[in-house]
Motif scaffolding. Sequence first.
Motif, PDB file in Angstrom:
ATOM      1  N   VAL A   1       0.836  -1.201   0.000  1.00 32.28           N
ATOM      2  CA  VAL A   1       0.000   0.000   0.000  1.00 32.28           C
ATOM      3  C   VAL A   1       0.867   1.246   0.000  1.00 32.28           C
ATOM      4  O   VAL A   1       0.550   2.247  -0.667  1.00 32.28           O
ATOM      5  CB  VAL A   1      -0.964  -0.008   1.209  1.00 32.28           C
ATOM      6  CG1 VAL A   1      -1.513   1.375   1.480  1.00 32.28           C
ATOM      7  CG2 VAL A   1      -2.109  -0.968   0.953  1.00 32.28           C
ATOM      8  N   LYS A   2       1.973   1.230   0.730  1.00 35.48           N
ATOM      9  CA  LYS A   2       2.879   2.371   0.728  1.00 35.48           C
ATOM     10  C   LYS A   2       3.378   2.654  -0.688  1.00 35.48           C
ATOM     11  O   LYS A   2       3.417   3.799  -1.138  1.00 35.48           O
ATOM     12  CB  LYS A   2       4.066   2.106   1.649  1.00 35.48           C
ATOM     13  CG  LYS A   2       3.718   2.046   3.119  1.00 35.48           C
ATOM     14  CD  LYS A   2       4.959   1.732   3.952  1.00 35.48           C
ATOM     15  CE  LYS A   2       4.615   1.597   5.423  1.00 35.48           C
ATOM     16  NZ  LYS A   2       5.800   1.249   6.233  1.00 35.48           N
ATOM     17  N   MET A   3       3.772   1.597  -1.384  1.00 30.64           N
ATOM     18  CA  MET A   3       4.283   1.780  -2.745  1.00 30.64           C
ATOM     19  C   MET A   3       3.173   2.163  -3.718  1.00 30.64           C
ATOM     20  O   MET A   3       3.365   3.000  -4.607  1.00 30.64           O
ATOM     21  CB  MET A   3       4.974   0.492  -3.213  1.00 30.64           C
ATOM     22  CG  MET A   3       6.117   0.070  -2.322  1.00 30.64           C
ATOM     23  SD  MET A   3       7.341   1.396  -2.123  1.00 30.64           S
ATOM     24  CE  MET A   3       8.314   0.761  -0.779  1.00 30.64           C
ATOM     25  N   ALA A   4       2.007   1.577  -3.557  1.00 33.14           N
ATOM     26  CA  ALA A   4       0.880   1.939  -4.419  1.00 33.14           C
ATOM     27  C   ALA A   4       0.479   3.394  -4.202  1.00 33.14           C
ATOM     28  O   ALA A   4       0.115   4.106  -5.146  1.00 33.14           O
ATOM     29  CB  ALA A   4      -0.303   1.014  -4.149  1.00 33.14           C
ATOM     30  N   THR A   5       0.553   3.835  -2.955  1.00 37.53           N
ATOM     31  CA  THR A   5       0.265   5.234  -2.646  1.00 37.53           C
ATOM     32  C   THR A   5       1.234   6.154  -3.362  1.00 37.53           C
ATOM     33  O   THR A   5       0.838   7.196  -3.911  1.00 37.53           O
ATOM     34  CB  THR A   5       0.354   5.465  -1.130  1.00 37.53           C
ATOM     35  OG1 THR A   5      -0.630   4.659  -0.478  1.00 37.53           O
ATOM     36  CG2 THR A   5       0.116   6.924  -0.796  1.00 37.53           C
TER      37      THR A   5
END
Length: 292
Positions: A258-262
Amino acid sequence: MMRNKSLPQMVMYGVVSFYTICCILPMLLVLMVSFTDEDTISRNGYSLWPEKLSVYAYKLIFNGGSSVLRSYMISTSVTVIGTCLALLITAMAAYTLSNKSVKFRNALALYFFITMIFSAGIVPWYLICKTLHLTNNIFSLIVPGLLFSPFNLFLMRNFMNGIPDALRESATIDGANDLTIAFRIYLPLCTPVLATVALFYGLDYWNDWWNAIMLVDNKALYPLQYLLFALKSQISMLNELKTLSGGDQDVTLPSESVKMATAIVTIGPIVLLYPYLQKYFVKGLIIGSVKG
């Protein structure tokens, strides 16, 4: 073609190519990790070639769809409106400071320079925003950023100092006032530095979450950055609570992906915009920094 290149040129191309790869690899890694299954990340760490692909992180971000899309619209509107207004204010201030007929312009420049060194602090800033009713409305995301950056101001002023004074004098003799001179002569000649400063302001507005966390309580007004920041915080909290309570270990929320997708979701518009402003960005920085 490489045979016709001299050794220094080949070395230069090699250095530039190596630097380009060093810049692309982290971006590619972020993209691939955002599509990686969370269990795979926990087991193998980050990898350019994940064992198992997953779009669960993006499904989690866009769950319900409306909140993310609404935040996208808010961030886009705030960025466009705020950048245009801040650019206009900065350009007018820079024109004033570059106009040699303005009295005490050096004292005004010193006044703006002092704000680069000293800050009044958060409490006075917050009290002023409360007094101006800049809370829980769209203006609370725009107006605080209109207090232009002194760095952008001096960058634009130095560029304008390089414009010959004869242009202003000729226009004045022909009967033009300052507004006409500024908008019909100076600003068209300042396209490179205007594009550079617009990019700076655009990045500041697009990445801003501070105004939202301080001045906005209404979830319908959350910009994209703050909405995704809150989502990541909730996911991290749920994972910690699950670990402490000994809950179902087979269910893993994708905190890392999720951090990377964000990151991918938020940098997309800037990455697409930058190539169009790149030629102005470089020229504006170089000329605006050495003239004046």
